[in-house]
Design an enzyme around this catalytic site. Structure first.
Site, PDB file in Angstrom:
ATOM      1  N   HIS A 169      41.716 -38.474 -16.564  1.00 27.07           N
ATOM      2  CA  HIS A 169      40.999 -38.915 -17.750  1.00 27.07           C
ATOM      3  C   HIS A 169      41.587 -37.484 -17.978  1.00 27.07           C
ATOM      4  O   HIS A 169      41.993 -35.962 -17.758  1.00 27.07           O
ATOM      5  CB  HIS A 169      39.852 -38.576 -17.703  1.00 27.07           C
ATOM      6  CG  HIS A 169      39.430 -39.581 -16.939  1.00 27.07           C
ATOM      7  ND1 HIS A 169      37.849 -39.058 -15.907  1.00 27.07           N
ATOM      8  CD2 HIS A 169      38.789 -40.559 -16.921  1.00 27.07           C
ATOM      9  CE1 HIS A 169      37.254 -40.153 -16.318  1.00 27.07           C
ATOM     10  NE2 HIS A 169      38.008 -40.878 -16.504  1.00 27.07           N
ATOM     11  N   GLU A 172      40.717 -33.473 -19.142  1.00 28.93           N
ATOM     12  CA  GLU A 172      40.192 -32.999 -17.952  1.00 28.93           C
ATOM     13  C   GLU A 172      41.935 -32.341 -17.013  1.00 28.93           C
ATOM     14  O   GLU A 172      42.592 -32.473 -16.211  1.00 28.93           O
ATOM     15  CB  GLU A 172      39.864 -33.254 -17.113  1.00 28.93           C
ATOM     16  CG  GLU A 172      38.826 -34.279 -17.254  1.00 28.93           C
ATOM     17  CD  GLU A 172      38.229 -35.542 -16.674  1.00 28.93           C
ATOM     18  OE1 GLU A 172      38.858 -35.252 -15.476  1.00 28.93           O
ATOM     19  OE2 GLU A 172      37.133 -35.952 -16.997  1.00 28.93           O
ATOM     20  N   GLU A 338      35.843 -32.001  -8.176  1.00 22.54           N
ATOM     21  CA  GLU A 338      35.559 -31.993  -9.901  1.00 22.54           C
ATOM     22  C   GLU A 338      35.826 -30.968 -10.100  1.00 22.54           C
ATOM     23  O   GLU A 338      34.710 -29.949  -9.326  1.00 22.54           O
ATOM     24  CB  GLU A 338      34.492 -32.533  -9.792  1.00 22.54           C
ATOM     25  CG  GLU A 338      33.938 -34.018  -9.993  1.00 22.54           C
ATOM     26  CD  GLU A 338      34.401 -34.800 -10.465  1.00 22.54           C
ATOM     27  OE1 GLU A 338      35.003 -34.078 -12.299  1.00 22.54           O
ATOM     28  OE2 GLU A 338      34.569 -35.689 -10.599  1.00 22.54           O
TER      29      GLU A 338
END
Length: 377
Positions: A169, A172, A338
């Site tokens: 992504h 990010e 994350e």
């Protein structure tokens, strides 16, 4: 005094200007082509002349993750090197949901972004610097739709294959800052942990899986509008050549351990997500995942195991996501790391929030935990 100007015609730039009056601007995000994903922004302001800037980004109730805006402060830089936080507030009832950023620059110029950007130029510098290190091989696994290489850096002599991938992504960007920290440690000849890791394993590192989306200023998709982390079950050369190239290379080597590095818009913590929803898991996989999390938590206070995504029920895992596909396909221990766009509330930093610097340090810490994990078996 003339009004400010707002521009985003550069690497990873994203903003649309609705109106400007003096030092105030009314703005909107540009969605990824072909879908409604919008959250990333990166733009410059000129002509500030030391005035307080009031920048309003609207229609955020229709962004990809509306929960990402409360308690979020925008990133700001005056030299494009050091990124701090500008006081920001979110009102869901104003103009479809509006983030208001206030900042008074010392001079005429300021840049704002959802997170500290990691440019394609910096990516190429990172790859070139790492490839020059002793014992490092560079491979182009394939090519993006816009003709950019999918770079892979390989090093180590061990028989266990470790794959580290980031930035599926593109918005990010903390994921590639993490990669810079990890690569700098792995290529440091004076670091005994790095030397030991390279003796124990063969590393395959893809710092940026989605160079097209990164350059275009996308949040989640590549040049074809595909969300790469939903393409791992059946990647195609037409829609997701990046995933196809990486998965084909993994098929050649096999995978013992894999980490897919991401950022989360809403949750103010660093955490891991696993593969517990996949059917047919081997006995060693879930204990191996849990053991790595415990080791990482002992390595750094910038990681925790209490907060994260809900546990996926058994048999409900999505094989189109990298972590799930790799666990199922190779019987390996795989995970998604994350990092927050906001801050890691367990160790909050009111000046920078979660930052490029902390992302790099976390990359180093993750390797420390991996060293212990491999040593234990």
């Amino acid at each position: 005094m003339p009004p400010i100007a707002v521009h985003a015609a550069f690497d990873s730039g994203n903003i649309e200007v609705r109106r400007i009056a003096g030092a105030e601007a009314w703005l909107e995000l540009r969605a990824d082509p072909g879908n409604a994903f919008k959250q990333w922004f990166h733009f410059g302001v000129t002509g500030a002349a030391g005035r307080e800037l009031v920048l309003r980004i609207s229609d955020l109730n229709n962004s990809a993750y509306p929960a990402g805006w409360p308690d979020y402060n925008a990133c700001v830089s005056e030299d494009r090197l050091s990124w701090n936080r500008a006081p920001s507030s979110f009102d869901q009832n104003e103009d479809g949901g509006t983030l208001t950023i206030r900042f008074t620059p010392r001079g005429d110029l300021a840049w704002f972004a959802y997170f500290a950007p990691f440019s394609l130029e910096r990516h190429m510098e990172l790859v070139a610097r790492s490839a020059l290190a002793e014992g490092v091989d560079h491979r182009v696994l394939g090519w993006s739709l816009d003709g950019r290489p999918i770079d892979c850096l390989e090093m180590g002599e061990g028989d266990k294959h470790v794959w580290l991938i980031a930035r599926q992504h593109p918005g990010e960007s903390m994921a590639e800052w993490w990669m810079e920290g990890a690569l700098d440690r792995l290529t440091d000849r004076s670091d005994p942990v790095a030397r030991s890791l390279r003796q124990k394993a063969r590393f395959h590192i893809v710092p940026n899986c989605n160079p097209d989306g990164s350059f275009r200023g996308h949040l989640r998709t590549n040049g074809a509008g595909a969300n790469l982390n939903r393409e791992w079950n059946e990647p195609t050369a037409e829609n997701s050549p990046e995933v196809l190239a990486i998965r084909n290379a993994m098929d050649e080597t096999g995978v013992h351990f894999a980490m897919d590095v991401h950022g989360d818009e809403a949750i103010p913590h660093v955490f891991l997500a696993g593969f517990e929803g996949m059917a047919g898991l081997q006995d060693h996989q879930k204990p191996g995942f849990d053991r790595y999390g415990a080791l990482l938590a002992a390595q750094t206070p910038d990681f925790q195991t209490l907060h994260g995504y809900p546990v996926t029920p058994a048999g409900r895992g999505n094989p189109a996501m990298a972590t799930n596909q790799l666990a199922s396909r190779y019987g390996c221990v795989s995970m998604t790391l994350e990092m927050p766009f906001k801050d890691h509330d367990d160790m909050a930093d009111p000046v920078q929030g979660w930052s490029a610097e902390r992302s790099m340090q976390l990359g180093r810490s993750c390797l420390g935990a991996l060293h212990l994990w491999l040593a234990e078996g």
